[in-house]
Design a protein around this motif. Structure first.
Motif, PDB file in Angstrom:
ATOM      1  N   SER A 170      54.053  73.819  66.386  1.00  0.00           N
ATOM      2  CA  SER A 170      55.414  73.321  66.192  1.00  0.00           C
ATOM      3  C   SER A 170      56.437  74.441  66.057  1.00  0.00           C
ATOM      4  O   SER A 170      57.639  74.177  65.977  1.00  0.00           O
ATOM      5  CB  SER A 170      55.466  72.413  64.964  1.00  0.00           C
ATOM      6  N   PHE A 214      48.802  64.916  69.988  1.00  0.00           N
ATOM      7  CA  PHE A 214      49.752  64.332  70.923  1.00  0.00           C
ATOM      8  C   PHE A 214      49.870  62.839  70.687  1.00  0.00           C
ATOM      9  O   PHE A 214      48.888  62.191  70.313  1.00  0.00           O
ATOM     10  CB  PHE A 214      49.261  64.525  72.365  1.00  0.00           C
ATOM     11  N   GLU A 215      51.052  62.302  70.968  1.00  0.00           N
ATOM     12  CA  GLU A 215      51.154  60.850  71.090  1.00  0.00           C
ATOM     13  C   GLU A 215      50.530  60.472  72.429  1.00  0.00           C
ATOM     14  O   GLU A 215      50.892  61.035  73.462  1.00  0.00           O
ATOM     15  CB  GLU A 215      52.610  60.408  71.055  1.00  0.00           C
ATOM     16  N   THR A 238      54.709  61.148  77.752  1.00  0.00           N
ATOM     17  CA  THR A 238      55.842  62.068  77.941  1.00  0.00           C
ATOM     18  C   THR A 238      57.078  61.253  78.290  1.00  0.00           C
ATOM     19  O   THR A 238      56.969  60.077  78.663  1.00  0.00           O
ATOM     20  CB  THR A 238      55.617  63.054  79.114  1.00  0.00           C
ATOM     21  N   ASP A 239      58.245  61.894  78.211  1.00  0.00           N
ATOM     22  CA  ASP A 239      59.435  61.276  78.781  1.00  0.00           C
ATOM     23  C   ASP A 239      59.517  61.675  80.256  1.00  0.00           C
ATOM     24  O   ASP A 239      58.604  62.334  80.769  1.00  0.00           O
ATOM     25  CB  ASP A 239      60.682  61.657  77.981  1.00  0.00           C
ATOM     26  N   ARG A 252      58.305  66.008  78.653  1.00  0.00           N
ATOM     27  CA  ARG A 252      58.214  66.461  77.263  1.00  0.00           C
ATOM     28  C   ARG A 252      57.240  65.573  76.492  1.00  0.00           C
ATOM     29  O   ARG A 252      57.329  64.341  76.548  1.00  0.00           O
ATOM     30  CB  ARG A 252      59.561  66.341  76.553  1.00  0.00           C
ATOM     31  N   THR A 253      56.327  66.200  75.750  1.00  0.00           N
ATOM     32  CA  THR A 253      55.468  65.432  74.848  1.00  0.00           C
ATOM     33  C   THR A 253      56.211  65.248  73.523  1.00  0.00           C
ATOM     34  O   THR A 253      57.364  65.663  73.385  1.00  0.00           O
ATOM     35  CB  THR A 253      54.149  66.175  74.568  1.00  0.00           C
ATOM     36  N   ASN A 254      55.528  64.700  72.534  1.00  0.00           N
ATOM     37  CA  ASN A 254      56.130  64.545  71.206  1.00  0.00           C
ATOM     38  C   ASN A 254      56.290  65.881  70.475  1.00  0.00           C
ATOM     39  O   ASN A 254      56.988  65.946  69.470  1.00  0.00           O
ATOM     40  CB  ASN A 254      55.277  63.595  70.351  1.00  0.00           C
TER      41      ASN A 254
END
Lengths: 326, 326
Positions: B106, B268-269, B278-279, B283-285
């Motif tokens: 993060s 990960f979500e 992802t969006d 992008r992941t969470n």
């Protein structure tokens, strides 16, 4: 090991008036050709319509470096040819016509009307009509179009070998056109209305360091003069308000691209810039009508993303429209 | 016309322990190689890590027909080679290592730890680790793995020229493997646990009409026998509950693919099947961590969609992470 499969190339078929298709694909750029390929592989009966020859904007690109699989780059026109050849493995109909309207667009059978007064029926439509160059919207543009005003460096550039030309714009396409033209013109002025160049780093660096290219920042093209064709342009500085003159043989206009007007009469939901809104399955707001490639509202307009869009649209046409009626 | 650009091919660089990169790409399949290409073109410092050689699952495909631009189809391994060659136009680091963890995931600087106990620092990560074959989860699978149980027809098929083999599955990959193997085995039994074959129409038709292939519907593989390697399989009909026996030299298992376990420790979500959410910008969470290709939750897992994903991820790494820190 397996025997090499023999590839039997087929002639494109000419569609007949009133002929029925599973899917009509509007536009024969990378998105349209990819949609056609995947539709053919799913055994759909496919018609491609384009008012120009296959290839779309890809065929006007000089060298394509970012469609992975071509290690030495590939000329846009050659890539377009390979894509077209790829389709010749399948039975496919193609016609060089401009779509003027889609009648009964909300019905399960839609009728495409073209500028040649032909009509074709289909269960689904994939709109891949791409983008067209934006105009600056000044009177000199129409006055000198084809006589020293051009929107396609790749098509028209070769007439200006050893000459002095201008490119107008501030983005990736203007940079790309400048880089391309600088290989054979004597001098190139990149007239940039902004105080920055918004291009991918490697390209920006090439353009900034090219001794053939002079970038004139913060400047508009105010007027164009010439007896029969472009001879001189009048520049206007956005900062100082001062005018200067330059002798050039051609102005290549690269101020952006906009959705092709071919589909303008259809009531698509579009974003604020006029690009067609779709979901991730490439469905538009109109049932049975899909959009793929540059015409779609999305972040990145490149050959690779167009090819992917076309494939996704085709898969979903088969799934949503054709399979359920079988 | 412009001079042909000279392409100077470069050696891949070996990364050093503790070396800093802009982006580390996990996985060297089509998504990872496309992400690397676009990152290099945007002047990012790139490291690719893969526990295997470049190519990903694409290199295990026999002939790729739906990546448009290769009119005569292209062998998976050849396409993978072309993609790798494409990257050799750029300075790029590559190492054959398995990623075991991402420390400080993060934080703005993340540290990748590998099975070779190396550490690499980076500002962004693109996860392109793809899928791996699902197992049937029966004891005979591990017992005979590499001795007549295979998950890769393209890699292992050549050992079974003129032999009788089985393929187990009901989908596109099972059909594809059968079509491929049928070119050189004597007899192929497609043991199908379902009463339908779920494959793209053209492929389905080929498999159904191939005289080398017998499809055995509604049937499971109950057990496998052999002294040193697979000799015989016991089938169990889902409908009648009856057992039958078949002499085969190999069972190719094609019951689906699942997210590669390489990244399983990262929070990960994911969707219900374990694919990373992802969006549309990939992008992941987790800020600074992107996912592209087959590992991502999405509808269509093909080379063309993976290549597009990789490009989109790279563009957004540059935009979100690198550009803002310059």
């Amino acid at each position: 090991m397996p025997k090499e499969e023999t590839v039997v190339k087929k002639e494109k078929q000419k569609p007949e008036f009133g002929e029925d298709f599973d899917v009509v694909i509007i536009g024969a750029g990378p998105a349209g050709m990819s949609a056609a390929l995947c539709s053919c592989r799913a055994k759909l009966k496919v018609l491609i319509l384009d008012s120009a020859l296959p290839g779309g904007e890809a065929s006007t690109a000089y060298k394509v470096w970012n469609y992975i699989g071509f290690p030495d780059g590939i000329l846009g026109e050659n890539l377009a040819k390979k894509m077209e050849d790829h389709l010749n493995n399948y039975d496919i109909s193609y016609s060089c016509e401009k779509v003027e309207d889609i009648i009964n667009i909300s019905s399960s059978i839609k009728t495409i009307k073209t500028d040649l007064e032909n009509e074709y029926n289909c269960k689904a439509v994939i709109v891949c009509s791409g983008l067209e160059p934006k105009e600056i919207d000044k009177p000199f543009e129409k006055q000198f179009l084809g006589r020293g005003i051009s929107y396609y460096a790749q098509c028209d550039g070769e007439y200006y070998q050893g000459k002095t030309v201008a490119v107008f714009g501030s983005g990736n396409c203007a940079s790309y056109a400048s880089d391309y033209l600088a290989e054979f013109v004597e001098k190139l002025y990149l007239i940039n209305p902004k105080d920055y160049l918004k291009a991918v780093s490697s390209l920006k660096e090439k353009v900034m360091n090219n001794s053939v290219i002079d970038i004139i920042w913060d400047t508009e093209i105010d007027d164009v003069f010439g007896i029969d064709k472009v001879e001189k342009i009048k520049l206007l500085s956005n900062k100082t308000g001062q005018s200067t003159w330059l002798d050039v043989s051609c102005v290549f206009v690269y101020v952006g691209r906009q959705p092709s007007k071919d589909i303008i009469s259809i009531e698509f939901e579009v974003d604020e810039a006029g690009f067609i809104l779709t979901d991730e399955y490439m469905r538009t707001n109109i049932p049975g009508v899909y959009a793929a490639g540059d015409i779609r509202s999305k972040q990145i307009r490149q050959i690779a993303t167009a090819v992917s869009d076309g494939m996704i649209a085709a898969v979903n046409v088969e799934k949503d429209i054709i399979r359920v009626r079988r």
